[in-house]
Design an enzyme around this catalytic site. Structure first.
Site, PDB file in Angstrom:
ATOM      1  N   ILE A  86     -39.396   9.476 -13.676  1.00  0.00           N
ATOM      2  CA  ILE A  86     -40.095  10.297 -14.677  1.00  0.00           C
ATOM      3  C   ILE A  86     -39.686   9.781 -16.056  1.00  0.00           C
ATOM      4  O   ILE A  86     -38.490   9.582 -16.327  1.00  0.00           O
ATOM      5  CB  ILE A  86     -39.736  11.796 -14.524  1.00  0.00           C
ATOM      6  CG1 ILE A  86     -40.032  12.274 -13.092  1.00  0.00           C
ATOM      7  CG2 ILE A  86     -40.472  12.637 -15.555  1.00  0.00           C
ATOM      8  CD1 ILE A  86     -41.474  12.218 -12.658  1.00  0.00           C
ATOM      9  N   LYS A 101     -35.348   5.748 -10.162  1.00  0.00           N
ATOM     10  CA  LYS A 101     -34.761   5.364 -11.442  1.00  0.00           C
ATOM     11  C   LYS A 101     -33.449   4.609 -11.198  1.00  0.00           C
ATOM     12  O   LYS A 101     -33.124   3.654 -11.869  1.00  0.00           O
ATOM     13  CB  LYS A 101     -34.548   6.628 -12.282  1.00  0.00           C
ATOM     14  CG  LYS A 101     -33.390   6.636 -13.238  1.00  0.00           C
ATOM     15  CD  LYS A 101     -33.780   6.044 -14.548  1.00  0.00           C
ATOM     16  CE  LYS A 101     -32.781   6.242 -15.662  1.00  0.00           C
ATOM     17  NZ  LYS A 101     -31.399   6.055 -15.340  1.00  0.00           N
ATOM     18  N   ASP A 102     -32.683   5.115 -10.216  1.00  0.00           N
ATOM     19  CA  ASP A 102     -31.440   4.441  -9.818  1.00  0.00           C
ATOM     20  C   ASP A 102     -31.748   3.664  -8.544  1.00  0.00           C
ATOM     21  O   ASP A 102     -31.296   4.017  -7.457  1.00  0.00           O
ATOM     22  CB  ASP A 102     -30.350   5.488  -9.605  1.00  0.00           C
ATOM     23  CG  ASP A 102     -30.071   6.262 -10.876  1.00  0.00           C
ATOM     24  OD1 ASP A 102     -29.347   5.752 -11.727  1.00  0.00           O
ATOM     25  OD2 ASP A 102     -30.639   7.362 -11.043  1.00  0.00           O
ATOM     26  N   MET A 137     -25.674  15.114 -10.912  1.00  0.00           N
ATOM     27  CA  MET A 137     -24.448  15.296 -11.700  1.00  0.00           C
ATOM     28  C   MET A 137     -24.723  16.260 -12.856  1.00  0.00           C
ATOM     29  O   MET A 137     -23.956  16.313 -13.828  1.00  0.00           O
ATOM     30  CB  MET A 137     -23.943  13.954 -12.215  1.00  0.00           C
ATOM     31  CG  MET A 137     -23.537  13.038 -11.056  1.00  0.00           C
ATOM     32  SD  MET A 137     -22.308  11.834 -11.492  1.00  0.00           S
ATOM     33  CE  MET A 137     -23.170  10.930 -12.751  1.00  0.00           C
ATOM     34  N   GLY A 138     -25.830  16.999 -12.784  1.00  0.00           N
ATOM     35  CA  GLY A 138     -26.122  18.001 -13.803  1.00  0.00           C
ATOM     36  C   GLY A 138     -26.731  17.414 -15.058  1.00  0.00           C
ATOM     37  O   GLY A 138     -27.199  16.277 -15.057  1.00  0.00           O
ATOM     38  N   HIS A 193     -32.811  17.308 -16.251  1.00  0.00           N
ATOM     39  CA  HIS A 193     -34.037  17.062 -17.015  1.00  0.00           C
ATOM     40  C   HIS A 193     -35.187  17.003 -16.013  1.00  0.00           C
ATOM     41  O   HIS A 193     -34.982  17.191 -14.798  1.00  0.00           O
ATOM     42  CB  HIS A 193     -33.917  15.773 -17.838  1.00  0.00           C
ATOM     43  CG  HIS A 193     -33.436  14.596 -17.040  1.00  0.00           C
ATOM     44  ND1 HIS A 193     -34.184  14.026 -16.029  1.00  0.00           N
ATOM     45  CD2 HIS A 193     -32.271  13.905 -17.080  1.00  0.00           C
ATOM     46  CE1 HIS A 193     -33.513  13.022 -15.502  1.00  0.00           C
ATOM     47  NE2 HIS A 193     -32.348  12.927 -16.108  1.00  0.00           N
ATOM     48  N   HIS A 198     -34.824  15.145 -12.633  1.00  0.00           N
ATOM     49  CA  HIS A 198     -34.161  15.879 -11.540  1.00  0.00           C
ATOM     50  C   HIS A 198     -35.107  16.933 -10.962  1.00  0.00           C
ATOM     51  O   HIS A 198     -35.203  17.111  -9.746  1.00  0.00           O
ATOM     52  CB  HIS A 198     -32.915  16.608 -12.059  1.00  0.00           C
ATOM     53  CG  HIS A 198     -31.845  15.721 -12.630  1.00  0.00           C
ATOM     54  ND1 HIS A 198     -31.557  15.683 -13.970  1.00  0.00           N
ATOM     55  CD2 HIS A 198     -31.000  14.848 -12.039  1.00  0.00           C
ATOM     56  CE1 HIS A 198     -30.560  14.843 -14.194  1.00  0.00           C
ATOM     57  NE2 HIS A 198     -30.214  14.308 -13.038  1.00  0.00           N
TER      58      HIS A 198
HETATM   59  P1  AMP Z   1     -27.823  11.914 -11.670  1.00  0.00           P
HETATM   60  O1  AMP Z   1     -27.644  13.342 -12.058  1.00  0.00           O
HETATM   61  O2  AMP Z   1     -28.017  11.007 -12.825  1.00  0.00           O
HETATM   62  O3  AMP Z   1     -26.771  11.452 -10.703  1.00  0.00           O
HETATM   63  O4  AMP Z   1     -29.198  11.839 -10.871  1.00  0.00           O
HETATM   64  C1  AMP Z   1     -29.437  12.656  -9.765  1.00  0.00           C
HETATM   65  C2  AMP Z   1     -30.696  12.198  -9.097  1.00  0.00           C
HETATM   66  O5  AMP Z   1     -31.789  12.286 -10.021  1.00  0.00           O
HETATM   67  C3  AMP Z   1     -30.633  10.727  -8.646  1.00  0.00           C
HETATM   68  O6  AMP Z   1     -31.262  10.598  -7.391  1.00  0.00           O
HETATM   69  C4  AMP Z   1     -31.401  10.021  -9.740  1.00  0.00           C
HETATM   70  O7  AMP Z   1     -31.980   8.806  -9.326  1.00  0.00           O
HETATM   71  C5  AMP Z   1     -32.466  11.052 -10.067  1.00  0.00           C
HETATM   72  N1  AMP Z   1     -33.032  10.808 -11.401  1.00  0.00           N
HETATM   73  C6  AMP Z   1     -32.354  10.654 -12.554  1.00  0.00           C
HETATM   74  N2  AMP Z   1     -33.198  10.386 -13.573  1.00  0.00           N
HETATM   75  C7  AMP Z   1     -34.445  10.364 -13.039  1.00  0.00           C
HETATM   76  C8  AMP Z   1     -35.746  10.131 -13.562  1.00  0.00           C
HETATM   77  N3  AMP Z   1     -35.948   9.861 -14.848  1.00  0.00           N
HETATM   78  N4  AMP Z   1     -36.813  10.184 -12.716  1.00  0.00           N
HETATM   79  C9  AMP Z   1     -36.613  10.451 -11.399  1.00  0.00           C
HETATM   80  N5  AMP Z   1     -35.413  10.683 -10.842  1.00  0.00           N
HETATM   81  C10 AMP Z   1     -34.340  10.634 -11.643  1.00  0.00           C
END
Ligand code: AMP
Length: 279
Positions: free
Chosen positions: A178, A151-152, A30-31, A34, A37
């Site tokens: 991470i 993380k999720d 979702m952008g 960090h 991602h």
């Molecule tokens: P999001 O943009 O929050 O929807 O996350 C996109 C992807 O990045 C998802 O698969 C998350 O689980 C992964 N993600 C988000 N934060 C972390 C993190 N700290 N370490 C590893 N993967 C992450």
């Protein structure tokens, strides 16, 4: 890095690459990117010929309109990060490209009871919206491998089950969380924390480690209470759940072999989630 805003052109290009025998790795996001991602992009880069990343703030998975409105959007910065990580393709769709007619009436794949616990209780409709967009994205990108963050954790488990029940031809790969140096899990939402909230939020990782270290010393329900209290005291936050469960069923278990602790906490009006495998 090629950037596509419509799936028609994206899908055509990916088909061409697949005909040439290239393997495709996919990282949906979702952008507000960090290092968490980027670690997914790097993992995909190691294992696949071509890495596709998508950035789409999916309206159907937000059960709180304020959260959707406040979700950070940093597209130019994200593009720069992805270029540095040698991402090959960025898919940056509009809501219309993902949902040409309506966001409603989407089937909910029968992924089992893991849909109804923890986040499922506290964010009604969230996982249904998440599955809706992941299925649409998977059909458009048609990757060989899908990279998701642990993380999720519950999201990862649900997507694994969804891929299974819908028989989608993709391998789901979970990557480790991470963290910042002080243990806080990286999250796009962390930028919304105040300086003090940011500092206090480190209690989340400390509390989960406390549980891990004391797993054999106290009953699990007692550890849940102690862990929650540690976070509550440090953050002055509201704990939605701090639960020790079986890592496959996400339900309570007395066997210490396959446990995970998962938590959701409000700090400074920001909802943070985290988890740690205990066994
Ligand atoms: P999001 O943009 O929050 O929807 O996350 C996109 C992807 O990045 C998802 O698969 C998350 O689980 C992964 N993600 C988000 N934060 C972390 C993190 N700290 N370490 C590893 N993967 C992450």
């Amino acid at each position: 890095m090629k950037v596509y805003q419509t799936s028609r052109h994206l899908s055509a290009y990916i088909s061409k690459l697949k005909k040439e025998g290239k393997t495709i790795g996919f990282v949906p996001t979702m952008g507000a990117l960090h290092q968490g991602h980027i670690s997914l992009v790097e993992a995909a880069k190691k294992e696949c010929d071509v890495v596709v990343c998508s950035i789409f703030v999916n309206p159907t998975q937000f059960n709180n309109t304020e959260d959707l409105a406040k979700y950070p959007r940093t597209t130019e910065y994200d593009k720069a990060m992805l270029k540095i990580a040698y991402c090959d393709i960025l898919y940056l769709p509009s809501v219309k490209d993902i949902y040409p007619e309506t966001t409603e009436n989407h089937r909910v794949p029968p992924v089992g009871n893991i849909l109804n616990v923890l986040e499922g209780v506290h964010r009604p409709g969230h996982f249904e919206g998440m599955m809706q967009v992941v299925e649409i994205l998977l059909r458009k990108v048609a990757p060989h491998k899908l990279y998701m963050g642990l993380k999720d954790y519950q999201q990862y488990m649900i997507v694994c089950n969804m891929v299974d029940v819908l028989k989608l031809p993709v391998v789901v790969i979970g990557q480790p969380t991470i963290r910042e140096k002080d243990g806080l899990a990286m999250s796009s939402r962390n930028v919304r924390l105040t300086k003090l909230g940011r500092k206090n939020a480190t209690a989340i990782y400390k509390a989960m480690n406390f549980v891990k270290e004391n797993l054999k010393k106290s009953p699990l329900t007692e550890l849940e209470k102690q862990g929650a209290t540690l976070i509550e005291k440090a953050t002055n936050g509201k704990i939605e759940y701090f639960s020790i469960v079986n890592k496959f069923s996400l339900e309570p278990d007395t066997d210490l072999k396959n446990l995970i602790v998962l938590t959701a906490v409000w700090v400074d009006g920001v909802r943070l989630i985290d988890n740690l495998e205990l066994s």
